[in-house]
Design a protein around this motif. Structure first.
Motif, mmCIF file in Angstrom:
data_model
loop_
_atom_site.group_PDB
_atom_site.id
_atom_site.type_symbol
_atom_site.label_atom_id
_atom_site.label_comp_id
_atom_site.label_asym_id
_atom_site.label_seq_id
_atom_site.Cartn_x
_atom_site.Cartn_y
_atom_site.Cartn_z
ATOM 1 N N LYS A 105 12.988 130.270 27.200
ATOM 2 C CA LYS A 105 13.210 131.555 26.540
ATOM 3 C C LYS A 105 13.308 131.361 25.030
ATOM 4 O O LYS A 105 12.709 132.111 24.240
ATOM 5 N N GLN A 106 14.060 130.339 24.606
ATOM 6 C CA GLN A 106 14.194 130.059 23.179
ATOM 7 C C GLN A 106 12.857 129.675 22.558
ATOM 8 O O GLN A 106 12.600 129.979 21.390
ATOM 9 N N ALA A 107 12.001 129.028 23.337
ATOM 10 C CA ALA A 107 10.690 128.613 22.845
ATOM 11 C C ALA A 107 9.662 129.738 22.904
ATOM 12 O O ALA A 107 8.523 129.559 22.478
ATOM 13 N N LEU A 130 8.348 122.122 22.788
ATOM 14 C CA LEU A 130 9.481 122.620 22.015
ATOM 15 C C LEU A 130 10.675 122.876 22.930
ATOM 16 O O LEU A 130 11.808 122.497 22.613
ATOM 17 N N ALA A 131 10.418 123.503 24.079
ATOM 18 C CA ALA A 131 11.501 123.770 25.034
ATOM 19 C C ALA A 131 12.146 122.470 25.494
ATOM 20 O O ALA A 131 13.375 122.381 25.635
ATOM 21 N N ARG A 132 11.328 121.448 25.726
ATOM 22 C CA ARG A 132 11.866 120.149 26.163
ATOM 23 C C ARG A 132 12.804 119.580 25.102
ATOM 24 O O ARG A 132 13.856 119.025 25.425
ATOM 25 N N ALA A 133 12.428 119.721 23.831
ATOM 26 C CA ALA A 133 13.298 119.246 22.755
ATOM 27 C C ALA A 133 14.591 120.051 22.689
ATOM 28 O O ALA A 133 15.649 119.522 22.339
ATOM 29 N N LEU A 134 14.516 121.336 23.054
ATOM 30 C CA LEU A 134 15.688 122.201 22.967
ATOM 31 C C LEU A 134 16.670 122.009 24.109
ATOM 32 O O LEU A 134 17.829 122.441 23.999
ATOM 33 N N THR A 135 16.227 121.383 25.208
ATOM 34 C CA THR A 135 17.141 121.189 26.342
ATOM 35 C C THR A 135 18.320 120.293 25.962
ATOM 36 O O THR A 135 19.379 120.359 26.591
ATOM 37 N N GLY A 136 18.148 119.466 24.954
ATOM 38 C CA GLY A 136 19.240 118.601 24.515
ATOM 39 C C GLY A 136 20.175 119.253 23.520
ATOM 40 O O GLY A 136 21.065 118.599 22.977
ATOM 41 N N PRO A 138 19.818 120.328 20.326
ATOM 42 C CA PRO A 138 19.827 119.477 19.136
ATOM 43 C C PRO A 138 20.503 120.129 17.936
ATOM 44 O O PRO A 138 20.513 121.350 17.782
ATOM 45 N N ASP A 139 21.053 119.265 17.086
ATOM 46 C CA ASP A 139 21.554 119.712 15.793
ATOM 47 C C ASP A 139 20.410 119.813 14.798
ATOM 48 O O ASP A 139 20.483 120.570 13.828
ATOM 49 N N VAL A 140 19.361 119.015 15.027
ATOM 50 C CA VAL A 140 18.194 119.039 14.158
ATOM 51 C C VAL A 140 16.940 118.808 15.001
ATOM 52 O O VAL A 140 16.930 117.976 15.902
ATOM 53 N N LEU A 141 15.915 119.596 14.729
ATOM 54 C CA LEU A 141 14.616 119.458 15.378
ATOM 55 C C LEU A 141 13.667 118.770 14.410
ATOM 56 O O LEU A 141 13.545 119.178 13.249
ATOM 57 N N LEU A 142 12.959 117.745 14.881
ATOM 58 C CA LEU A 142 11.960 117.060 14.081
ATOM 59 C C LEU A 142 10.594 117.295 14.721
ATOM 60 O O LEU A 142 10.403 117.004 15.906
#
Length: 251
Positions: A105-107, A130-136, A138-142
């Motif tokens: 949803k966020q992605a 992007l969703a996979r990165a957001l599952t953790g 994160p404090d920062v996305l690279l």
């Protein structure tokens, strides 16, 4: 305290120095875009910030307990491999189905949970990464040129989604991109890199800087204004099709 602090960083591969004397901080909730010509050290800098490359000189300080989400330039998945989006999101971490749904949803792709990865369009695939990165959480996305292969309209929609992610989660974002006309307008701060930091500041400041124009010419300013004009009208990249941005740019 800064999330990431890069202090006088130099990186060399053998006798070749790729980065020298780089200093930058990443602050909470800001969007930083790193631009530069091919071979300028952009990916090397990002990998060093993640911790995948050790500095030859200098240091990188990450806030204690910092959670980092990473979206790669590309990821190859065998088209014959039967794997759903949900299964892909849960491959390496034990996360609940509800967390997968929330990340999608966020992605911006809430309805892809049961879709086969092999059936995704290019834009949908990048949204799933992007969703996979957001599952953790994160404090920062690279993001390392995360829209490579998408058309201009799809790229604009992706970067608009990144802004939405920052606004809803409060995470900082560091992006590498070669799509100057699209990505710079989505940024709070732009860093122009060519082995060292040539210039940095707001998108408008960097676009008009002599160091930036020496590398990219003066045409980006007009394209930047074009993107700002269309920014709120970018459409979702469920299907990677051309849109008004691409058509107007061609005129």
């Amino acid at each position: 305290m800064s999330l990431i602090s890069v202090q006088d960083l130099s990186v060399a591969y053998g006798a070749s120095t790729v980065l020298r004397g780089v200093r930058l901080n990443v602050e909470p909730a800001e969007i930083v875009t790193i631009v530069g010509p091919n071979g300028s050290g952009k990916t090397t800098l990002l990998r060093a910030m993640i911790g995948a490359i050790a500095p030859s000189k200098g240091s990188i300080v990450r806030r204690h307990g910092l959670r980092i989400g990473y979206v790669p330039q590309k990821l190859h998945i065998d088209k014959t491999l039967p794997i759903t989006v949900e299964r892909f999101l849960r491959l390496t971490d034990k996360i609940a189905k509800a967390e997968c749904i929330q990340a999608l949803k966020q992605a911006g792709v809430p309805n892809l949970l049961n879709r086969q990865m092999s059936q995704l369009s290019g834009g949908q695939f990048q949204r799933v990464l992007l969703a996979r990165a957001l599952t953790g959480r994160p404090d920062v996305l690279l993001l390392d040129e995360a829209t490579q292969g998408l058309d201009q309209s799809g790229s604009a929609a992706f970067y608009k989604q990144i802004e939405a992610v920052r606004n809803t989660t409060g995470c900082a974002v560091v992006m590498i991109s070669h799509e100057l006309h699209v990505v710079m307008s989505a940024s709070d701060r732009v860093i122009c890199l060519n082995g060292h930091i040539c210039c940095e500041g707001t998108p408008a400041m960097v676009a008009s800087a002599p160091e930036y124009r020496a590398l990219f010419g003066s045409g980006t300013a007009g394209a930047l204004a074009l993107y700002q004009h269309n920014h709120d009208h970018s459409h979702d990249d469920e299907h990677d099709h051309s849109g008004p941005i691409e058509r107007e740019a061609a005129e």
